[in-house]
Enzyme design. Structure first.
Site, PDB file in Angstrom:
ATOM      1  N   GLY A  13       0.780  -1.238   0.000  1.00 42.28           N
ATOM      2  CA  GLY A  13       0.000   0.000   0.000  1.00 42.28           C
ATOM      3  C   GLY A  13       0.808   1.281   0.000  1.00 42.28           C
ATOM      4  O   GLY A  13       0.384   2.278   0.588  1.00 42.28           O
ATOM      5  N   SER A  14       1.949   1.304  -0.700  1.00 45.58           N
ATOM      6  CA  SER A  14       2.702   2.566  -0.711  1.00 45.58           C
ATOM      7  C   SER A  14       2.003   3.616  -1.577  1.00 45.58           C
ATOM      8  O   SER A  14       2.005   4.805  -1.232  1.00 45.58           O
ATOM      9  CB  SER A  14       4.151   2.341  -1.171  1.00 45.58           C
ATOM     10  N   ARG A  92      -6.259  -8.599  -8.099  1.00 44.75           N
ATOM     11  CA  ARG A  92      -7.381  -9.423  -8.561  1.00 44.75           C
ATOM     12  C   ARG A  92      -7.878  -8.854  -9.876  1.00 44.75           C
ATOM     13  O   ARG A  92      -8.058  -7.635 -10.000  1.00 44.75           O
ATOM     14  CB  ARG A  92      -8.564  -9.332  -7.583  1.00 44.75           C
ATOM     15  N   ASN A 108      -6.482   2.840 -12.358  1.00 43.65           N
ATOM     16  CA  ASN A 108      -5.410   1.963 -11.887  1.00 43.65           C
ATOM     17  C   ASN A 108      -4.068   2.629 -12.151  1.00 43.65           C
ATOM     18  O   ASN A 108      -3.948   3.455 -13.062  1.00 43.65           O
ATOM     19  CB  ASN A 108      -5.472   0.641 -12.669  1.00 43.65           C
ATOM     20  N   HIS A 110      -0.126   1.594 -13.145  1.00 43.62           N
ATOM     21  CA  HIS A 110       0.632   0.462 -13.669  1.00 43.62           C
ATOM     22  C   HIS A 110       2.090   0.875 -13.827  1.00 43.62           C
ATOM     23  O   HIS A 110       2.373   1.961 -14.340  1.00 43.62           O
ATOM     24  CB  HIS A 110       0.047   0.040 -15.026  1.00 43.62           C
ATOM     25  N   ASP A 146      -4.870  -3.860 -18.223  1.00 48.75           N
ATOM     26  CA  ASP A 146      -3.872  -2.802 -18.458  1.00 48.75           C
ATOM     27  C   ASP A 146      -4.011  -2.146 -19.831  1.00 48.75           C
ATOM     28  O   ASP A 146      -3.011  -1.724 -20.433  1.00 48.75           O
ATOM     29  CB  ASP A 146      -2.444  -3.356 -18.294  1.00 48.75           C
ATOM     30  N   GLU A 175       5.488   7.007  -9.258  1.00 48.47           N
ATOM     31  CA  GLU A 175       4.103   6.562  -9.032  1.00 48.47           C
ATOM     32  C   GLU A 175       3.475   7.391  -7.913  1.00 48.47           C
ATOM     33  O   GLU A 175       2.329   7.827  -8.005  1.00 48.47           O
ATOM     34  CB  GLU A 175       4.060   5.077  -8.664  1.00 48.47           C
TER      35      GLU A 175
HETATM   36  C1  GRF Z   1       2.832  -0.632  -7.875  1.00 46.41           C
HETATM   37  O1  GRF Z   1       4.036  -0.775  -8.570  1.00 46.41           O
HETATM   38  C2  GRF Z   1       1.695  -0.411  -8.830  1.00 46.41           C
HETATM   39  O2  GRF Z   1       2.058   0.290  -9.978  1.00 46.41           O
HETATM   40  C3  GRF Z   1       1.292  -1.816  -9.188  1.00 46.41           C
HETATM   41  O3  GRF Z   1       1.442  -2.538  -8.001  1.00 46.41           O
HETATM   42  C4  GRF Z   1       2.416  -1.920  -7.173  1.00 46.41           C
HETATM   43  C5  GRF Z   1       1.759  -1.671  -5.857  1.00 46.41           C
HETATM   44  O4  GRF Z   1       2.654  -1.201  -4.892  1.00 46.41           O
HETATM   45  N1  GRF Z   1      -0.029  -1.845  -9.749  1.00 46.41           N
HETATM   46  P1  GRF Z   1       2.119  -0.563  -3.547  1.00 46.41           P
HETATM   47  O5  GRF Z   1       1.260  -1.617  -2.855  1.00 46.41           O
HETATM   48  O6  GRF Z   1       1.330   0.651  -3.885  1.00 46.41           O
HETATM   49  O7  GRF Z   1       3.338  -0.248  -2.744  1.00 46.41           O
END
Ligand code: GRF
Length: 222
Positions: A13-14, A92, A108, A110, A146, A175
């Protein structure tokens, strides 16, 4: 107007944490009203609880098929009066029924410059191909994995010494910048889905931070 947003996670969950932090700003057009996980042991649930966000775990293993899990998910989201959903490491695949029901309200993040490297192991595949730029994408979710219309991207340079880990470390930094920017655009109506395309209600500077938060880092690397 503040939109009620749910974040769906499966792991650490970062990205969730970066969205929660951004939404604390007084002018942010979204409130993180719920963090939901399909895995009761997801680390991110504890992180969300610690900052006072409502959390819910709906274990997908308790359901006989994909759609019955998705219906439970949908009911929970409805119960919390959710307007938009951010997938953030939600591992999922969602049913066509769910994706269509939330069309234009489901996004989402990615870890690649889509449409390159859909699916998993994106950093490893980018390195194997010898690409010089990589990055991340926020997109509306469509039934095909995606493949949804792109809302925002950030570019990350690939350098000769990169390993999968070093590249992943630089991409995740972007991100964490990009997702809050994209959520802001969706919630204030700057970016919306129309006839399968993203329509931007105002122009934005392609050299600015929205297009490429990595500019500063790239300049440092040159
Ligand atoms: C991230 O790299 C995101 O792009 C991908 O899954 C990863 C999730 O990382 N969909 P986090 O749980 O948000 O740290």
């Amino acid at each position: 107007m503040t939109r009620r947003v749910a974040i769906l996670i499966s792991g650490r969950g970062s990205n969730m944490a970066s969205l929660i932090e951004a939404a604390q700003a007084a002018d942010f057009p979204a409130e993180i009203a719920l963090v939901l996980s399909n895995r009761p042991d997801a680390e991110g649930l504890e992180r969300a609880k610690a900052v006072g966000i409502a959390t819910l775990a709906i274990d997908h293993k308790a359901f006989p098929d994909r759609e019955s899990f998705d219906r439970a998910l949908d009911a929970a989201l409805g119960g919390h009066d959710i307007a938009f959903i951010c997938l953030a490491g939600f591992m999922r695949v969602l049913s066509d029924w769910f994706v269509q029901r939330w069309a234009g309200r489901l996004v989402n993040i990615h870890p690649s410059l889509l449409p390159l490297y859909r699916g998993t192991r994106t950093h490893r595949r980018a390195l194997a191909d010898g690409v010089l730029v990589h990055g991340c994408t926020v997109h509306f979710v469509v039934p095909e994995l995606d493949a949804g219309p792109i809302i925002a991207q950030a570019v990350v340079p690939v350098v000769p010494a990169d390993t999968e880990e070093s590249l992943a470390t630089r991409v995740i930094v972007q991100e964490h910048r990009l997702y809050p920017q994209a959520l802001r655009m969706i919630c204030d109506g700057t970016a919306r889905l129309e006839n399968g395309r993203v329509v931007f209600s105002r122009g934005w500077d392609a050299s600015g931070t929205l297009y490429s938060p990595a500019d500063a880092e790239r300049n440092e690397l040159q």
